[in-house]
Design a protein around this motif. Sequence first.
Motif, short mmCIF file in Angstrom:
data_model
loop_
_atom_site.label_atom_id
_atom_site.label_comp_id
_atom_site.label_asym_id
_atom_site.label_seq_id
_atom_site.Cartn_x
_atom_site.Cartn_y
_atom_site.Cartn_z
N ARG A 28 11.65 6.04 9.76
CA ARG A 28 11.18 6.47 9.09
C ARG A 28 11.02 5.70 8.35
NH1 ARG A 28 15.81 8.19 8.35
NH2 ARG A 28 16.84 6.65 6.41
N HIS A 29 11.70 4.12 7.74
CA HIS A 29 11.39 3.72 6.89
C HIS A 29 9.93 2.21 6.78
CE1 HIS A 29 15.32 3.61 4.84
NE2 HIS A 29 15.28 3.33 6.51
N LEU A 30 9.27 2.37 8.70
CA LEU A 30 7.99 1.90 8.96
C LEU A 30 7.48 3.12 8.26
CD1 LEU A 30 6.15 0.07 10.64
CD2 LEU A 30 7.04 1.51 12.75
N LYS A 31 7.14 3.71 8.59
CA LYS A 31 6.08 5.13 8.43
C LYS A 31 6.03 5.08 6.96
CE LYS A 31 7.32 8.17 11.46
NZ LYS A 31 7.26 9.76 11.66
N LYS A 32 7.67 4.88 6.07
CA LYS A 32 7.15 5.34 4.22
C LYS A 32 5.78 3.65 3.83
CE LYS A 32 10.44 6.39 2.39
NZ LYS A 32 11.91 6.98 1.71
N ALA A 33 6.69 2.69 5.00
CA ALA A 33 5.65 1.17 4.26
C ALA A 33 4.47 1.67 5.21
CB ALA A 33 6.43 0.25 4.74
N ILE A 34 3.83 1.86 5.75
CA ILE A 34 2.47 2.11 6.22
C ILE A 34 1.63 2.87 5.73
CG2 ILE A 34 0.98 3.07 8.28
CD1 ILE A 34 3.59 2.10 9.73
N ALA A 35 2.59 4.43 5.12
CA ALA A 35 1.87 4.91 3.75
C ALA A 35 1.77 4.32 2.42
CB ALA A 35 2.76 6.09 4.61
N GLN A 36 2.86 4.09 2.19
CA GLN A 36 2.86 2.71 1.02
C GLN A 36 1.52 2.10 0.33
OE1 GLN A 36 4.52 3.19 -2.36
NE2 GLN A 36 4.71 5.18 -1.00
N ARG A 89 -3.86 -0.39 -0.04
CA ARG A 89 -5.15 0.26 0.36
C ARG A 89 -6.75 1.04 -0.42
NH1 ARG A 89 -8.56 2.15 5.37
NH2 ARG A 89 -9.70 0.30 6.11
N GLY A 90 -6.44 2.08 -1.12
CA GLY A 90 -7.58 2.86 -1.47
C GLY A 90 -8.22 3.81 -0.56
N SER A 91 -7.73 3.57 0.55
CA SER A 91 -8.03 5.18 2.16
C SER A 91 -7.69 4.57 3.12
CB SER A 91 -9.84 4.15 2.43
OG SER A 91 -10.71 4.61 3.16
N ARG A 92 -7.42 5.79 3.47
CA ARG A 92 -6.72 5.79 5.27
C ARG A 92 -7.71 6.16 6.52
NH1 ARG A 92 -1.62 8.12 4.21
NH2 ARG A 92 -0.97 8.34 1.96
N ASP A 93 -9.20 5.89 6.04
CA ASP A 93 -10.20 5.21 7.24
C ASP A 93 -10.43 4.46 7.97
OD1 ASP A 93 -12.30 6.96 8.39
OD2 ASP A 93 -13.27 6.34 7.29
N PHE A 94 -10.39 3.87 8.86
CA PHE A 94 -10.85 2.92 9.14
C PHE A 94 -11.99 3.05 10.29
CE2 PHE A 94 -6.59 3.19 8.20
CZ PHE A 94 -5.74 1.50 8.05
N ALA A 95 -12.75 1.64 10.51
CA ALA A 95 -13.89 2.10 10.95
C ALA A 95 -13.55 1.39 12.71
CB ALA A 95 -14.88 0.48 11.01
N SER A 96 -12.26 1.72 12.78
CA SER A 96 -12.22 1.85 14.81
C SER A 96 -10.79 1.93 14.37
CB SER A 96 -12.98 0.03 15.37
OG SER A 96 -12.22 -0.86 15.09
#
Length: 502
Positions: free
Chosen positions: A255-263, A268-275
Motif C-alpha cells: 500500500r505504501h509503495l503504490k501510494k509513493a509511486i502515485a505521488q 512527474r506531471g505525466s503517467r505516460d512513458f515512452a517504453s
Amino acid sequence: MAYQSITDQQLRLYMTDLKNHSQCTSAARAGFSERTARRFDADPTPPSQRKIVHGRTVSDPLEGYWENDILPVLENDNALQAVTLLRHLQGLHPLAFPDDRIRRTLERRVRQWRALKGPERDIIFRQTPEPGYMAQSDFTHAAELEVTIAGALFPHLLYHFAMVYSRWEHVGVVLGGESFTALAENLQQALWALGGVPQNHRTDSLSAAFRNLTRDECEDITKRYEAFVGHYGMDASRNNRGEAHENGAVESQNRHLKKAIAQALILRGSRDFASVAEYRRFIDMLVARRNRQRMEAVEVEQLHLKPLPPRRTTDYTEVIVPVTRMGGFRVKSIFYSAPSQLIGQRLRIHLYDDRLDAFLGSTLVATHPRGRGRNDGHRVHVINYHHVIHALKRKPQALWSSIYRDGLFPRTEYAQAWEVLQHSLPRRDACRRMVALLFIAHDQACEAELARLLADDLGSGLIPDPKTLATQLTPKHAVLPKDVVVSHPSLDSFDALLEVRA
C-alpha cells in the motif's frame, strides 16, 4: 464525558443555595443539571440512601422472538449479520416488525451474544523481527496507477520483495501473471541487489503459478521452486491460505509503495512513458530513494545474511520447439518468427516474463519480446521483419493476405504507410512498395530515419515512394585516415622483458 454519581454534599449545597437563588443557578453551583435538580425537588432523599435499581426502563421489543426465532438460526451459523436476522424476523412477523426500528437493538444483542457465547476468534501474535532471517515476496496489481506506455494503457503487476527487519525492498515490473518464472527472475535480481541471502523466504500460496495446470506440471513447478531456494540455501515457507497478515511485512508495504509511486507520478506531471524500460528506470530510482532511508538497518541486517552462491541459477522456463515451414515456432499458443535458415531445426527456448531467447545448441539465434494472448480469441504473432524480409522480397504479393502482416511493421509509421498504399494503389504495386520500404530499412539499417521520412510524406499527403525515399537517406560513408603511421619497436626492447622474467 463519563458519568459521575451525585454526592450528598452536592445535594446539601443545592438545597442551601435554593433559598437565595433560582433552581437553574443552584443546580449549576452544585455541579449538576437542571433536570437532576427537578428530580431532587420531587424526592429530596440523599443519594447515599437511595436504592439503585439496574434494569430495563422500557419493554424488550425482542421478548419471545430472540429465543424462538433468532437464537436457533444464529447458533446454527454465527456468521449471519444483524440486518439479515432482521429481514428474517420481518418475513416471519410482518405485523410485529413493519420497519427497521429495532435494527440497532438487534445489532447490540447479536454483538453481546457473540462476545459471551460466540466461537473462539483468531489472535494475531506480533513478532520481533530478526536481522537477516526472513524475506517476503508478493505480487500486487498496479491498475490503479493508470500508467500508459506510448499512450496505451499498460496493464501490469508489481513484484515486491521486502526484508522483514530492515524493510529493504526490491520492485520489479511484471508483464504477465503471478507465474513461477516471474517470481524466480525477480527474486534472483532482488537477492543479488541485496548482496546476501536471508535464511527464510516467505510467499503466499503461489496458487497463481499452479492455476490451470495438470498435476504433473504442478509437481514440476514445486520441484523447480524447491531447487531454486535450495541453490541459495534458503528455507521456503508459505502463509496459511487467507491469512494475509502472516505475510504482513510486504503486504503493508504494498500500500505504501503504490501510494509513493502515485505521488511521484503526480510530481512527474505525466503517467505516460515512452517504453517499458523507461517506466522500469522510474520505479528503480524511486525504490532506491526509499531504500536510502533504511541504510542503517540494512547494514545491521547484512551482517547476518548468508553469502551469495558463486553463480546464479535458472530463472526461466525451458521448452523445446521445432521451427516450421512458416518461418517460426509456437510457444504457449503465440507464434514467433525465426531466421529462415533454422527451418526444420529444434530450438531450446528460455522463456522469461518479458522476453524469450531461442538457442540452437548453445548459440543464441533469436530474441523476442514475449507475446500475450488476447481475450477476443485472435491469434497473436510476434514477428521480426529482419527474419522474413528476404523471402518476402522474392514473393512481395504474399504480404497482402499474410496472417501476420500487421506484426511485420516495426513502427507505427510503417503501418500508416501501408494503410495509404493499399488504399491508393493496386494490390500488386502496394505490396511491392511496402516490401521495398521494409527491405531498405533492413538493408541500410535505417529503420528510425526512414520512419521519420515516411511521417513527413504522410503528413504532406504524399504516397510513399521507395526510390525517392532512398535518395533522401543519409549516406553512410566510412571515413578512413589518409596517412597511417606505423612505428616498429626496436627488437632490443624485448630483452628487457626477458630480464624481468629472469
